[in-house]
Design an enzyme around this catalytic site. Sequence first.
Site, PDB file in Angstrom:
ATOM      1  N   LYS A   1       0.889  -1.184   0.000  1.00  0.00           N
ATOM      2  CA  LYS A   1       0.000   0.000   0.000  1.00  0.00           C
ATOM      3  C   LYS A   1       0.916   1.220   0.000  1.00  0.00           C
ATOM      4  O   LYS A   1       1.430   1.632   1.035  1.00  0.00           O
ATOM      5  CB  LYS A   1      -0.876  -0.032   1.253  1.00  0.00           C
ATOM      6  CG  LYS A   1      -2.222   0.671   1.116  1.00  0.00           C
ATOM      7  CD  LYS A   1      -2.155   2.123   0.762  1.00  0.00           C
ATOM      8  CE  LYS A   1      -1.824   3.003   1.941  1.00  0.00           C
ATOM      9  NZ  LYS A   1      -1.580   4.424   1.554  1.00  0.00           N
TER      10      LYS A   1
ATOM     11  N   GLU B   1       9.525   1.655  11.069  1.00  0.00           N
ATOM     12  CA  GLU B   1      10.560   2.670  10.820  1.00  0.00           C
ATOM     13  C   GLU B   1       9.836   4.007  10.870  1.00  0.00           C
ATOM     14  O   GLU B   1       9.031   4.310   9.983  1.00  0.00           O
ATOM     15  CB  GLU B   1      11.214   2.460   9.449  1.00  0.00           C
ATOM     16  CG  GLU B   1      11.940   1.133   9.296  1.00  0.00           C
ATOM     17  CD  GLU B   1      13.156   0.994  10.186  1.00  0.00           C
ATOM     18  OE1 GLU B   1      13.649   2.007  10.710  1.00  0.00           O
ATOM     19  OE2 GLU B   1      13.607  -0.153  10.391  1.00  0.00           O
TER      20      GLU B   1
ATOM     21  N   CYS C   1      13.856  11.024   6.706  1.00  0.00           N
ATOM     22  CA  CYS C   1      13.810  10.638   8.125  1.00  0.00           C
ATOM     23  C   CYS C   1      15.182  10.804   8.772  1.00  0.00           C
ATOM     24  O   CYS C   1      15.278  11.090   9.958  1.00  0.00           O
ATOM     25  CB  CYS C   1      13.325   9.207   8.261  1.00  0.00           C
ATOM     26  SG  CYS C   1      14.294   8.042   7.292  1.00  0.00           S
TER      27      CYS C   1
ATOM     28  N   GLU D   1       9.121  16.853  14.572  1.00  0.00           N
ATOM     29  CA  GLU D   1       9.681  16.656  13.240  1.00  0.00           C
ATOM     30  C   GLU D   1       9.030  17.666  12.287  1.00  0.00           C
ATOM     31  O   GLU D   1       7.819  17.616  12.071  1.00  0.00           O
ATOM     32  CB  GLU D   1       9.366  15.224  12.795  1.00  0.00           C
ATOM     33  CG  GLU D   1      10.146  14.758  11.614  1.00  0.00           C
ATOM     34  CD  GLU D   1       9.779  13.327  11.204  1.00  0.00           C
ATOM     35  OE1 GLU D   1       8.635  12.901  11.434  1.00  0.00           O
ATOM     36  OE2 GLU D   1      10.655  12.661  10.633  1.00  0.00           O
TER      37      GLU D   1
END
Length: 513
Positions: free
Chosen positions: A195, A271, A305, A406
């Site tokens: 997906k 992750e 990331c 973030e």
Amino acid sequence: MSENFSIPMPSKNPLLPKNPSGTAFHFINGAFTASSDSRTFDSVNPANGEVLCNVALGGAVEIDLAVAAADRAWREGPWSKTTATERAVMLRKIGDELLARKQEFAELESLDSGKPLSETLNADIPRAAFNFHFYADLCNHQMSPSYRSDDGSHHTTIREPLGVVGLITPWNLPLYLATWKLAPALAQGNSVVLKPAELTPLTAYALGEIMIKVGMPPGVVNIVQGFGPSSAGEALVKHPDVKAISFTGETSTGSAIMAAGAPSLKKMSFELGGKGASIIFADGDIERAAKIATRAAMRNQGQVCLAGSRLLVEESVSARVIEIVKAEIAKIKMGSPLDAETTLGALCGVEHRNKVKGYVDFAKTIPGVKVEAGGDIPEHMPKAGAWFEPTLLTNVPQDSRLIQEEIFGPVLTVQTFKTFDEAINMVNGTKYGLSCSVWTKDIDKANDAANKIRTGLVWINCWFIRNLHTAFGGMKQSGVGREGGQTSLDFFSEMKTVCVANSRHERHGMVWI
Ligand code: NAD
């Protein structure tokens, strides 16, 4: 920065859907398939806001179809019954095919994501191909520990595929991360339902063409397009026949997925988000460190990331470092993602760009924080696009949201420190723990830092260098589990222990479990 950026941006890529409705369909059981209710959503070019094509919007029905096809393929074979050597041949073909169409895939990725062609052509797509080549090599070289007991019986551990596995991937490195999961999952003989992120569905769509071209048996690779909550993503996580979920994305999404997968007790790998830092000590190579720290913050518009979005500088050299960083930012060339000279493209979408802008607007309200570069939407870029200037913020307090959350945009914050311990406390002082770069020429200091920093990856005098054999992943809220090399092959397999008894076993009278 270029002052007169203008569209046009060609969108006629050969990998775009060629069917009459121009829809990027799902790929289920070896065929491109519309949604049962024909619903679609738009894939938008974030550089100019234009619709590239529409995309089939999947949900529980399409996930059911894809999982059923994958389950059938898994039970009946042939893929699940192939040898590692046979699978390696197929993986190599997929990698070769991606390389043969590298330019088309790179352009499609740049159109869909806004990232510069210099990155998609030189990193994303070659790396996606290498993921298959790497696991083609590795799947045939797996070690199985075995033991001989005192009674002469032999105990061997073997690895078997899990069955149907679900892969859920983000938009920041679309094909690169999808294949990072797909290759090891296939290498172990699993069937897969992927997906992809709704913001960047197109290279995953085009992967279906590659699967047909290389002759991948139907049902082994299924790609269902759609959203996350109450959509294809959630349905995949909840499906009882899906044995594992490998997820890359935001920390909060990881948490929701963990909860949704709990009733069916799935194996899961996460992750998640990061808040990487570059620590520059006064004894480091200041020039090189400052240049690479700028790249670490700005690559892929800061949407990495592993981005070094925080710069921690020893006070005595901070003025010099900031001067170099500003000079590096001034060299950044913002422009069309398809222009080979561009080094900063568009962010992945206007909504995300507005979120990034919100952080910078907030920074402007904090007393003492200084906007040293950028700080706004650029005037000269298309208004409907998702553009933001490369931004440098100095004197940012540790407890501010700018350090703790973030931002995932081209925004570099600078903090200064006086002592080693202060630097370590600052780098460890967020909920994230993915990556960190340390710049020093003192090997003892480098080792001490590597020992004390709580991140899954520590780079000494470098950034973004990886060997795919090594474990990749985050501590704290940056992840659960590791990917990379054998670690991914372990995740995508079950370990079985086989005991071959020796007839003397009975005579020894030992019944140990
Ligand atoms: P996201 O979490 O919003 O979405 C990721 C994927 O999850 C998408 O495919 C989305 O449709 C799906 N999803 C969302 N909600 C879901 C749900 N409830 N159930 C099932 N699926 C769901 O992340 P994003 O915005 O696409 O990506 C950016 C994030 O990814 C950043 O936080 C970044 O740090 C992180 N990231 C981490 C790594 C890593 O290796 N640690 C690598 C790349 C990106």
